[in-house]
Design a protein around this motif. Structure first.
Motif, PDB file in Angstrom:
ATOM      1  N   TRP A 177       0.824  -1.213   0.000  1.00 19.77           N
ATOM      2  CA  TRP A 177       0.000   0.000   0.000  1.00 19.77           C
ATOM      3  C   TRP A 177       0.856   1.261   0.000  1.00 19.77           C
ATOM      4  O   TRP A 177       0.595   2.212  -0.744  1.00 19.77           O
ATOM      5  N   ARG A 181       0.955   4.042  -3.019  1.00 18.72           N
ATOM      6  CA  ARG A 181       0.558   5.446  -2.875  1.00 18.72           C
ATOM      7  C   ARG A 181       1.494   6.356  -3.654  1.00 18.72           C
ATOM      8  O   ARG A 181       1.101   7.455  -4.067  1.00 18.72           O
ATOM      9  N   HIS A 188      -0.943   0.216  -8.883  1.00 17.72           N
ATOM     10  CA  HIS A 188      -0.974   1.100  -7.717  1.00 17.72           C
ATOM     11  C   HIS A 188      -2.348   1.711  -7.479  1.00 17.72           C
ATOM     12  O   HIS A 188      -2.701   2.018  -6.341  1.00 17.72           O
ATOM     13  N   SER A 192      -3.390   0.982  -3.650  1.00 15.00           N
ATOM     14  CA  SER A 192      -3.327   2.162  -2.785  1.00 15.00           C
ATOM     15  C   SER A 192      -4.696   2.568  -2.240  1.00 15.00           C
ATOM     16  O   SER A 192      -4.797   3.504  -1.450  1.00 15.00           O
TER      17      SER A 192
END
Length: 334
Positions: A177, A181, A188, A192
């Motif tokens: 995660w 980000r 992603h 994320s």
């Protein structure tokens, strides 16, 4: 059974509200289980190891004793792997600048003391044993002389496996995660994402963690040799990840960085040097085969796996991350 544990722990790690409560409960169960096993082994042991056998060195590897000792540390080294887990949960921990170092220190203290006592409980009470099977259940049966006692002591061990996999799901998902980000992964946008109530966790990252864990389990079924080589590589990759920022800190100068509550100039510098020196030793000797006379089924492919992973990481950087990755800067202690 392993894949069932994988699915259950992934589901359990999806709920942020329960994570601290489960962590405390599992820590308590861990300490109580280890204590119960140690006490039971000393209380029910049918045999004891003589002082001569306890201190005798048995080396069947063909390597000199020192080299064999360093190679053999690879397995036991895993007891202190993933020490950086608390750092991956920094944004979910209150006062991380003080609580994370405390968590790291207590992890070492608890693991060292409980591990040492467990090893002594086994070695002092195992006595002479003539069997090629040194599995945990066999050793417990040999010491206690009772199948029921051995199974009873083995059940908490299986529960601790459950606890370990649950913890792995949590920190692996947070690592994926945090990188996602900053657009470090091709997926992603999914990894994320934090899901709303009642989760408040990165569900897609948890699913990705579970899928990766499941694939490792399948790899063990396909090739135990490949699985062991990949797992043995894991500890070296951790050392490499610890070494890179340490080298950069030493290169830039330790005094130029903002100091936290646990800043010890001389002790910290010595710890940095010792860690880098041990990383170099591990990188060399953990790539050695167990036996000096190697047969195809006992080849150590750790060095080959390291090169393959280095190629994959380098390719990911130049083909994707170099263009899309952007580092987020944080200046406050959450």
């Amino acid at each position: 059974v392993f894949q069932l544990i994988n699915i259950v722990t992934c589901f359990g790690a999806c709920f942020e509200y329960f994570l601290p409560k489960i962590s405390k409960a599992l820590l308590l169960v861990n300490v109580l289980s280890v204590s119960a096993i140690i006490i039971t082994l000393f209380a029910t042991a049918k045999t004891h190891t003589s002082a001569k056998d306890f201190f005798e060195v048995v080396n069947v590897s063909g390597w000199p004793n020192g080299v064999a000792f360093l190679i053999g540390l690879n397995g036991s080294n895993w007891c202190f792997s993933c020490l950086d887990v608390a750092t991956h949960l920094a944004e979910e921990i209150p006062s991380p600048s003080t609580n994370i170092p405390k968590a790291l220190i207590w992890t070492i203290v608890i693991a060292f003391s409980s591990g040492l006592l467990m090893i002594l409980a086994v070695l002092v009470n195992i006595g002479p044993i003539n069997t090629p099977d040194y599995s945990g259940l066999t050793v417990l049966h040999h010491i206690t002389g009772s199948k029921a006692a051995a199974i009873g002591l083995w059940v908490p061990v299986l529960f601790l496996v459950f606890a370990s996999v649950w913890s792995i799901q949590t920190w692996q998902s947070r690592l994926a995660w945090s990188i996602s980000r900053e657009s470090g992964f091709p997926l992603h946008r999914h990894f994320s994402k934090i899901f709303p109530a009642p989760f408040y966790t990165p569900i897609w990252s948890l699913i990705g963690s579970a899928v990766g864990t499941a694939l490792f389990g399948c790899l063990y079924l396909a090739s135990e040799l490949a699985f062991n080589s990949l797992i043995a590589t894991g500890i070296l990759l951790q050392y490499a990840s610890y070494s890179i920022p340490t080298i950069l800190v030493l290169y830039r100068g330790r005094s130029k960085f903002q100091h936290g509550p646990f800043w010890y100039p001389k002790l910290g510098f010595m710890a940095n040097i010792v860690m880098l020196a041990w990383t170099l030793v591990a990188l060399i000797f953990y790539c050695f085969p167990v036996y000096s006379e190697v047969i195809p089924s006992q080849v150590n492919y750790v060095s080959a796996v390291l090169i393959l992973i280095a190629i994959l990481i380098t390719s990911l950087w130049f083909l994707y991350a170099k263009k899309h990755y952007h580092c987020l800067l944080y200046t406050s202690d959450a």
